[in-house]
Write a protein that holds these residues in place. Structure first.
Motif, short mmCIF file in Angstrom:
data_model
loop_
_atom_site.label_atom_id
_atom_site.label_comp_id
_atom_site.label_asym_id
_atom_site.label_seq_id
_atom_site.Cartn_x
_atom_site.Cartn_y
_atom_site.Cartn_z
N LEU A 271 -15.84 62.25 -6.65
CA LEU A 271 -15.37 60.96 -6.13
C LEU A 271 -16.36 60.38 -5.12
N THR A 272 -16.84 61.21 -4.19
CA THR A 272 -17.75 60.66 -3.19
C THR A 272 -19.10 60.31 -3.82
N GLU A 273 -19.50 61.07 -4.84
CA GLU A 273 -20.80 60.76 -5.46
C GLU A 273 -20.74 59.49 -6.32
N TRP A 274 -19.66 59.36 -7.11
CA TRP A 274 -19.66 58.30 -8.12
C TRP A 274 -18.82 57.08 -7.81
N ALA A 275 -17.74 57.28 -7.06
CA ALA A 275 -16.84 56.13 -6.83
C ALA A 275 -17.58 55.06 -6.05
N PRO A 276 -17.26 53.81 -6.29
CA PRO A 276 -18.05 52.74 -5.68
C PRO A 276 -17.81 52.60 -4.19
N ALA A 277 -18.86 52.21 -3.49
CA ALA A 277 -18.73 51.77 -2.10
C ALA A 277 -17.95 50.46 -2.15
N PRO A 278 -17.52 49.92 -1.01
CA PRO A 278 -16.71 48.70 -1.02
C PRO A 278 -17.27 47.60 -1.93
N MET A 279 -16.40 47.12 -2.78
CA MET A 279 -16.79 46.17 -3.82
C MET A 279 -16.67 44.74 -3.31
N PRO A 280 -17.41 43.81 -3.94
CA PRO A 280 -17.21 42.40 -3.59
C PRO A 280 -15.82 41.93 -4.03
N ARG A 281 -15.32 40.91 -3.38
CA ARG A 281 -13.99 40.37 -3.73
C ARG A 281 -14.07 38.88 -3.98
N GLU A 282 -13.24 38.45 -4.90
CA GLU A 282 -13.19 37.02 -5.21
C GLU A 282 -12.34 36.28 -4.19
N THR A 283 -12.74 35.07 -3.86
CA THR A 283 -11.87 34.18 -3.10
C THR A 283 -11.72 32.91 -3.93
N SER A 284 -10.90 32.02 -3.45
CA SER A 284 -10.75 30.77 -4.18
C SER A 284 -12.05 29.96 -4.14
N GLU A 285 -12.95 30.26 -3.19
CA GLU A 285 -14.19 29.49 -3.07
C GLU A 285 -15.40 30.20 -3.66
N ARG A 286 -15.56 31.49 -3.33
CA ARG A 286 -16.77 32.20 -3.76
C ARG A 286 -16.52 33.69 -3.70
N LYS A 287 -17.48 34.45 -4.21
CA LYS A 287 -17.37 35.91 -4.13
C LYS A 287 -17.91 36.37 -2.78
N VAL A 288 -17.21 37.29 -2.13
CA VAL A 288 -17.66 37.79 -0.83
C VAL A 288 -18.18 39.22 -1.02
N GLU A 289 -19.43 39.46 -0.59
CA GLU A 289 -20.03 40.79 -0.70
C GLU A 289 -19.69 41.61 0.54
N ALA A 290 -19.53 42.93 0.32
CA ALA A 290 -19.14 43.81 1.44
C ALA A 290 -20.18 43.84 2.55
N GLY A 291 -21.46 43.69 2.17
CA GLY A 291 -22.53 43.80 3.16
C GLY A 291 -22.81 42.53 3.93
N GLU A 292 -22.02 41.48 3.70
CA GLU A 292 -22.24 40.25 4.46
C GLU A 292 -22.00 40.50 5.94
N GLU A 293 -22.83 39.84 6.75
CA GLU A 293 -22.78 40.06 8.19
C GLU A 293 -21.41 39.66 8.77
N LYS A 294 -20.87 38.57 8.26
CA LYS A 294 -19.64 38.04 8.86
C LYS A 294 -18.41 38.76 8.36
N PHE A 295 -17.51 38.96 9.28
CA PHE A 295 -16.27 39.67 8.99
C PHE A 295 -15.32 38.85 8.10
N SER A 296 -14.67 39.54 7.16
CA SER A 296 -13.54 38.92 6.45
C SER A 296 -12.61 40.04 5.97
N GLY A 297 -11.36 39.70 5.74
CA GLY A 297 -10.41 40.70 5.25
C GLY A 297 -9.13 40.04 4.79
#
Ligand code: G4P
Length: 528
Positions: A271-297
């Motif tokens: 699981l730790t080797e293969w499972a994905p790190a935090p994935m991007p998520r869709e919003t109504s406007e755009r896709k948000v990447e986990a590594g973006e500097e700005k906080f969202s949740g």
């Protein structure tokens, strides 16, 4: 993007366990925490029958039953990763929260009782993971008992759950004759030892399949049988393919016993080797990447009165991008306000602790005085709305009635608020003055009556109602929708958010209506 932020995010693994009641979810959770050094010895997460209770239990009702209504989040380090395990309410406390928790993870561990195979609840939960094609790791549990033929188990998972199986370990014997597992990727046999279920065992390993030590360790009959079976397994089953795993089409399969704490570490390694790190998520406007500097949740769950000492509500937020720091300002997008968050909490194996920092993939708890709803998005200023945090069609229904009929207004207010929190859903039929409560788990009905009494001072009781299932109704064509509403008004209701819902007395009725009105969409989930 800073490198520290990227490294923190890349180390996160956020997952939940899906299983049928009694397959061993609680036992495996304990062993996972043991391997993550989050607890010292097994037997401390849930003391069912032993008089001990998890710290997150909050209602007397739960204590009496020894079950936990709360979805707690447990964070621990393992193999250079920081793992977040989100507990999914099971048994009688099964609820919509269980489903919604699955929208807040990046992977799932499916635990199957290897004596029983694929069971009902697992089927349902798998259906929910399919909404986002979540990667699934499988653990075949209870190898210390007599189990079904392993090949047959894999076949059943493949055909019933429509996912390919790639065995990573293969069992040698079972029940009293359980000898251990052969690790196909490491080309080694890990030998099972009984009586070490509460601790991390020292491993006994035999390298290579043709090693005579293997015959000596497990007996030559078992060693021969293993060699034959592996030839078959290698020929007939799938090889692990990371891309297929990440797209939710293939699951790596491990065998072991949670009770005997055997095999759980192999599964965690995978699981730790293969499972994905935090994935991007869709919003109504755009896709948000986990590594973006700005906080969202986004908020996926609201829990009332988790701890009787803190009579507040906690909103569970999955951080999608960036970093939370204590005292930071966040925009509560739905109400358009900026709020100061000084006291978010994390849930380290059941303890509430103040989080000073948290990163994408982590869960934090926000104190909520009624302004936060399920599905709410928080950002550092940007107007985004995360999608994919739905309501799920309830599967059980009751008519709710007041003991004191003068309190109708308070009842409705209480029910609407509880439904915003996601505790239950409420439906008001178009043609009657009834109030119908819908839930996916039976305990929710009791929770609602208890909370109506303590928080809204309303005494209510339930009656049976002739509703089997509900679907949210949509139609692009306003004229057709009006006609449908006219003809089917006896089966239509408004939910807590005034959305039109078809409440069907039977599945047959639902299927007939779907056939009769092909232009009407009958949805099993509804976005917040
Ligand atoms: P759940 O959370 O999925 O409902 O399952 P839980 O871990 O509570 O396990 C259900 C029962 O199965 C428990 O027994 C547990 O001890 C047992 N169990 C779990 N893993 C294994 C395993 O690998 N081998 C065997 N033989 N049993 C296992 P119980 O008698 O119902 O509860 P308890 O009184 O032991 O707590």
């Amino acid at each position: 993007m800073s490198n520290t932020l990227l490294a923190e995010v890349a180390s996160r693994r956020t997952f939940a366990i899906i299983s049928h009641p009694d397959a061993g979810k609680t036992t495996i959770t304990e062993k996972v925490l043991l391997h993550g050094r989050a607890i010292q010895s097994a037997g401390t997460v849930k003391g069912r029958g032993s008089g001990q209770h998890a710290k997150s239990d909050w209602m007397e009702m739960e204590k009496e039953r020894g079950i936990s209504v709360t979805t707690s989040v447990m964070q621990f380090p393992y193999n250079n990763c920081l793992v977040n395990l989100l507990d999914t309410p099971g048994h009688e406390d099964f609820s919509e929260d269980t489903y919604r928790t699955l929208t807040a993870v990046d992977s799932c561990l499916m635990v199957i009782d290897a004596a029983k195979g694929v069971e009902d609840r697992t089927r349902k939960l798998m259906e929910v993971t399919r909404l986002r094609d979540t990667p699934i790791v499988t653990f075949m549990n209870k190898l210390d008992r007599d189990i079904r033929d392993p090949m047959e188990l894999l076949d059943e998972v493949e055909t019933e759950l429509n996912i390919l199986c790639a065995p990573i370990t293969w069992p040698i014997g079972c029940g009293k004759l359980f000898k251990g597992v052969y690790h196909l990727h490491r080309d080694e046999t890990i030998l099972y030892q009984t009586g070490h279920g509460h601790t991390i065992q020292e491993l006994r390993i035999v390298k290579g399949l043709d090693n005579p030590e293997l015959d000596a360790a497990v007996g030559s009959d078992f060693a021969e049988q293993l060699r034959e079976e592996l030839e078959l397994v290698r020929g007939a089953s799938n090889e692990f393919d990371k891309d297929l795993f990440l797209s939710g089409e293939l699951t790596p399969v491990y065998f072991g016993t949670a009770l005997g704490n055997f095999g759980v570490d192999h599964m965690l390694d995978g699981l730790t080797e293969w499972a994905p790190a935090p994935m991007p998520r869709e919003t109504s406007e755009r896709k948000v990447e986990a590594g973006e500097e700005k906080f969202s949740g986004f908020v996926f769950k609201i829990q009332a009165n988790m701890d009787p000492k803190h009579r507040d509500r906690i909103a569970f937020m999955r951080i999608v991008s960036g970093k939370y720091t204590q005292g930071m300002k966040m925009k509560h997008v739905r109400i358009g306000k900026t709020v100061n968050i000084s006291d978010a909490v994390t849930f380290m194996a059941g303890d509430r602790e103040r989080a000073e920092e948290a990163f994408a993939g982590d869960i934090i708890g926000l104190h909520n005085h009624g302004t936060i709803q399920i599905g709410d998005t928080f950002t550092q200023g940007e107007d985004l709305k995360f999608t994919g945090i739905p309501n799920f069609a309830p599967e059980m229904f009751r008519r709710i009635r007041l003991k004191d009929p003068l309190k109708q207004k308070q009842l409705l207010k209480g029910l609407v608020q509880l439904s915003e929190e996601g505790a239950v859903q409420v439906f008001r039929p178009l043609d009657t003055n009834d109030l119908i409560v819908g839930a996916v788990g039976v305990l929710q009905f009791e929770v609602v009556v208890a909370r109506l009494k303590s928080e809204y001072n309303v005494e209510a009781i339930y009656e049976a109602v002739n509703v089997a299932t509900a679907r949210w109704v949509y139609c692009e064509d306003g004229r057709k929708l009006e006609e449908f509403k006219r003809k089917c008004s006896t089966n239509l209701a408004l939910d807590g958010g005034d959305n039109l819902t078809y409440i069907a007395p039977t599945m047959v009725n639902l299927n007939l209506s779907m056939e009769r009105y092909p232009d009407i969409q009958f949805a099993k989930t509804r976005e917040h």
